[in-house]
Scaffold this active site. Structure first.
Site, PDB file in Angstrom:
ATOM      1  N   SER A 139       0.817  -1.212   0.000  1.00 45.41           N
ATOM      2  CA  SER A 139       0.000   0.000   0.000  1.00 45.41           C
ATOM      3  C   SER A 139       0.853   1.266   0.000  1.00 45.41           C
ATOM      4  CB  SER A 139      -0.941   0.057   1.212  1.00 45.41           C
ATOM      5  OG  SER A 139      -1.582   1.318   1.302  1.00 45.41           O
ATOM      6  N   TYR A 152      -2.781   1.236  10.353  1.00 40.11           N
ATOM      7  CA  TYR A 152      -2.514   0.706   9.020  1.00 40.11           C
ATOM      8  C   TYR A 152      -1.128   1.108   8.525  1.00 40.11           C
ATOM      9  CZ  TYR A 152      -3.693  -0.772   4.251  1.00 40.11           C
ATOM     10  OH  TYR A 152      -3.723  -1.403   3.026  1.00 40.11           O
TER      11      TYR A 152
END
Length: 263
Positions: A139, A152
């Site tokens: 990501s 995250y």
């Protein structure tokens, strides 16, 4: 683009980027080993493919202590593994001041530690076979930060550090490391990301201009084929590209903007 005679393991293969990347590999001639918690979803998504080319292995990657024996079972049954695509993961969105710390443990267990454990289990096999490739979906959140991403981004930044360091160690063994860093891709990922108490959001907040999973899969296969060090998987108009470029060249401006934007 051909991957004929290559055997690929893909985690998180039941939906989204994992599913489409698996189908792209299958169309390119590879044998694909599908790993996900949901046997039913994998069977439904890949029912049209030949069982000799597409093999399903249900597994919960949060069971860290069972990963090594699981990988050994796959290798024993399926033979040499050429490519591992660590794709499984869960998201989280919450202000740090509101979050229950158990969410940190849950996300880190799947997004970071399961990758470390799976990679560790398959690395010796690849070295003994003269090489291989490990690609990992990390990501853009592992390159730049944003609000409500303390959990995250912690996991994804950790992955980038792990993989960049690992690359320096295993190159001598002909093992290549490829980092896949998606921006906005249209999947159901947002429905499953966790809130401050660890409950799934149940809905997608993604805007419709995100990259399709099929287009993302094409970019991923090209990056793996060319043994790229890192690739950002995103439309050029995506805020992810803007953020990465601004962060690199104008970091003060980036943080000024990031305080005011929910990315």
């Amino acid at each position: 683009m051909s991957f004929k005679n290559k055997t690929v393991i893909i985690t998180g293969a039941s939906s989204g980027i994992g599913e489409e990347t698996a189908k792209a590999f299958l169309s390119s001639g590879a044998k694909v080993i599908l790993v996900s918690r949901s046997k039913e979803k994998m069977e439904a998504s890949f029912q049209s493919y030949d069982n000799s080319q597409c093999v399903i292995y249900p597994f919960d990657l949060s069971q860290l202590d069972k990963i090594d024996s699981f990988v050994s079972t796959i290798i024993k049954k399926e033979g040499p593994i050429d490519i591992l695509f660590n794709n499984a993961g869960i998201g989280s969105e919450s202000l740090f001041e509101d979050i229950d710390l158990s969410v940190f443990h849950e996300v880190m267990q799947v997004d970071y530690f399961s990758v470390v454990y799976f990679t560790k289990s398959i690395l010796r096999h690849m070295i003994d076979n003269g090489g291989g490739q490990i690609a990992t979906n990390t990501s853009v959140a592992g390159l730049i930060t944003s609000r409500k991403r303390t959990v995250y981004s912690s996991a994804k930044f950790a992955l980038h550090g792990f993989l960049d360091s690992l690359r320096l160690e295993v190159g001598k063994h002909n093992v290549d490391i490829t980092i896949i860093a998606p921006g906005k891709v249209i999947t159901n990922f947002g429905k499953n990301k966790l809130d401050s108490q660890g409950n799934p959001f149940g809905k997608n907040s993604l805007m419709p201009f995100g990259l399709s999973s099929k287009k993302a899969a094409k970019i991923i296969l090209k990056a793996i084929k060319n043994k790229k060090r890192q690739v950002i998987v995103s439309k050029w108009g995506d805020i992810a590209w803007f953020g990465v470029l601004v962060y690199r060249f104008f970091p003060s401006l980036y943080f000024f903007l990031a305080k005011r934007i929910d990315a």
